[in-house]
Write a protein that holds these residues in place. Sequence first.
Motif, PDB file in Angstrom:
ATOM      1  N   ASP A  17       0.825  -1.208   0.000  1.00 18.21           N
ATOM      2  CA  ASP A  17       0.000   0.000   0.000  1.00 18.21           C
ATOM      3  C   ASP A  17       0.860   1.259   0.000  1.00 18.21           C
TER       4      ASP A  17
ATOM      5  N   GLU B 251     -11.464  -0.570   1.093  1.00 19.30           N
ATOM      6  CA  GLU B 251     -11.068   0.821   1.320  1.00 19.30           C
ATOM      7  C   GLU B 251     -10.562   0.994   2.746  1.00 19.30           C
TER       8      GLU B 251
ATOM      9  N   ASP C 133      -4.444  10.135  -3.194  1.00 16.40           N
ATOM     10  CA  ASP C 133      -4.891   9.433  -1.986  1.00 16.40           C
ATOM     11  C   ASP C 133      -4.695  10.278  -0.727  1.00 16.40           C
TER      12      ASP C 133
ATOM     13  N   TYR D 104       1.991   8.258  -8.780  1.00 13.81           N
ATOM     14  CA  TYR D 104       2.392   7.635  -7.524  1.00 13.81           C
ATOM     15  C   TYR D 104       3.299   8.568  -6.714  1.00 13.81           C
TER      16      TYR D 104
ATOM     17  N   LEU E 245       0.769   3.999  -3.072  1.00 16.67           N
ATOM     18  CA  LEU E 245       0.147   5.260  -2.655  1.00 16.67           C
ATOM     19  C   LEU E 245       0.222   6.290  -3.786  1.00 16.67           C
TER      20      LEU E 245
ATOM     21  N   ILE F 288      -7.107   4.933   0.857  1.00 11.87           N
ATOM     22  CA  ILE F 288      -6.566   4.046  -0.169  1.00 11.87           C
ATOM     23  C   ILE F 288      -7.469   2.823  -0.363  1.00 11.87           C
TER      24      ILE F 288
END
Length: 282
Positions: A126, A152, A134, A180, A130, A144
């Motif tokens: 995660d 979620e 987010d 990202y 990211l 996220i």
Amino acid sequence: VKVYCRIVESFLIFIKSHMIYEITNVTQEDIRDFIKYISLSRPKGMHVVLPVLRSFFRFMIEQDSTLQPLLWAVPQNAGRKSSIISTLTELELQELDAFIRQDGPSPKRNYAIFLLASRMGLRKSDIAGLKLCDIDWRHSAIKIIQQKTSEELALPLLADVGNSLADYILNERPDTSSDYVFVRYLAPYERISSAVCSEVVRLAMKHCRIHEEKGMSQGIHCLRHTVAQKMLAESVPLPVISSVLGHKDKNSTQKYLSVDTKKLRFCALGLSGIEVEKEELL
């Protein structure tokens, strides 16, 4: 197919070594002996071995229905192996904090990764996944879709974590159109892999000589465990810990009870009534 063949071949070699040359002469006890034998050589692979054996015996039953009892001798699952969870002390966290924030060609990036794991308990997948969108800077939150569970997860963005992210994005992150947050520090500036996140922590732990003992985990997952340990120490309810860590199965959080040594002391049984003389110990 090759894996299935190797496992079935191992079974056939095993029964042959016990002077059994026909499947019809195999007993349930023979199967249990084989499972014990192979579990010693590949204890972590039994979740593969058992389904293969069941498939093999189902095939044999199609040829000879009298072999049905052999299938019953194969357990449905191998059981889950329990292990001691590795966590970090406050001093160890401070040592890692001091080392990571100034080490390597991309210290601001690595430090933000470290804080996301050690302060918020995010998984490495995660963190690597990211995206800039987010992060809700206005409301100090991160939202996220978890890579592992597809569920979620919304968490408050802690001040020190937010500051480290902003420092990286504004002062070190390469000029790239990538969505990202964390990207390579060398071109092409693509998103980093989850392995990079884990390696950042592993190398820092190795440098600081943390968890060098055999069986102790060195990696980013230790930080996630430590977050759970801290919340337990502060008497945070398990359902809350489960939601923070993003567990799909609420029972997954139960394993963290084993690191709450302070409360476990209250469960210890006394030795009153089973004392032995010194001579008996010799």
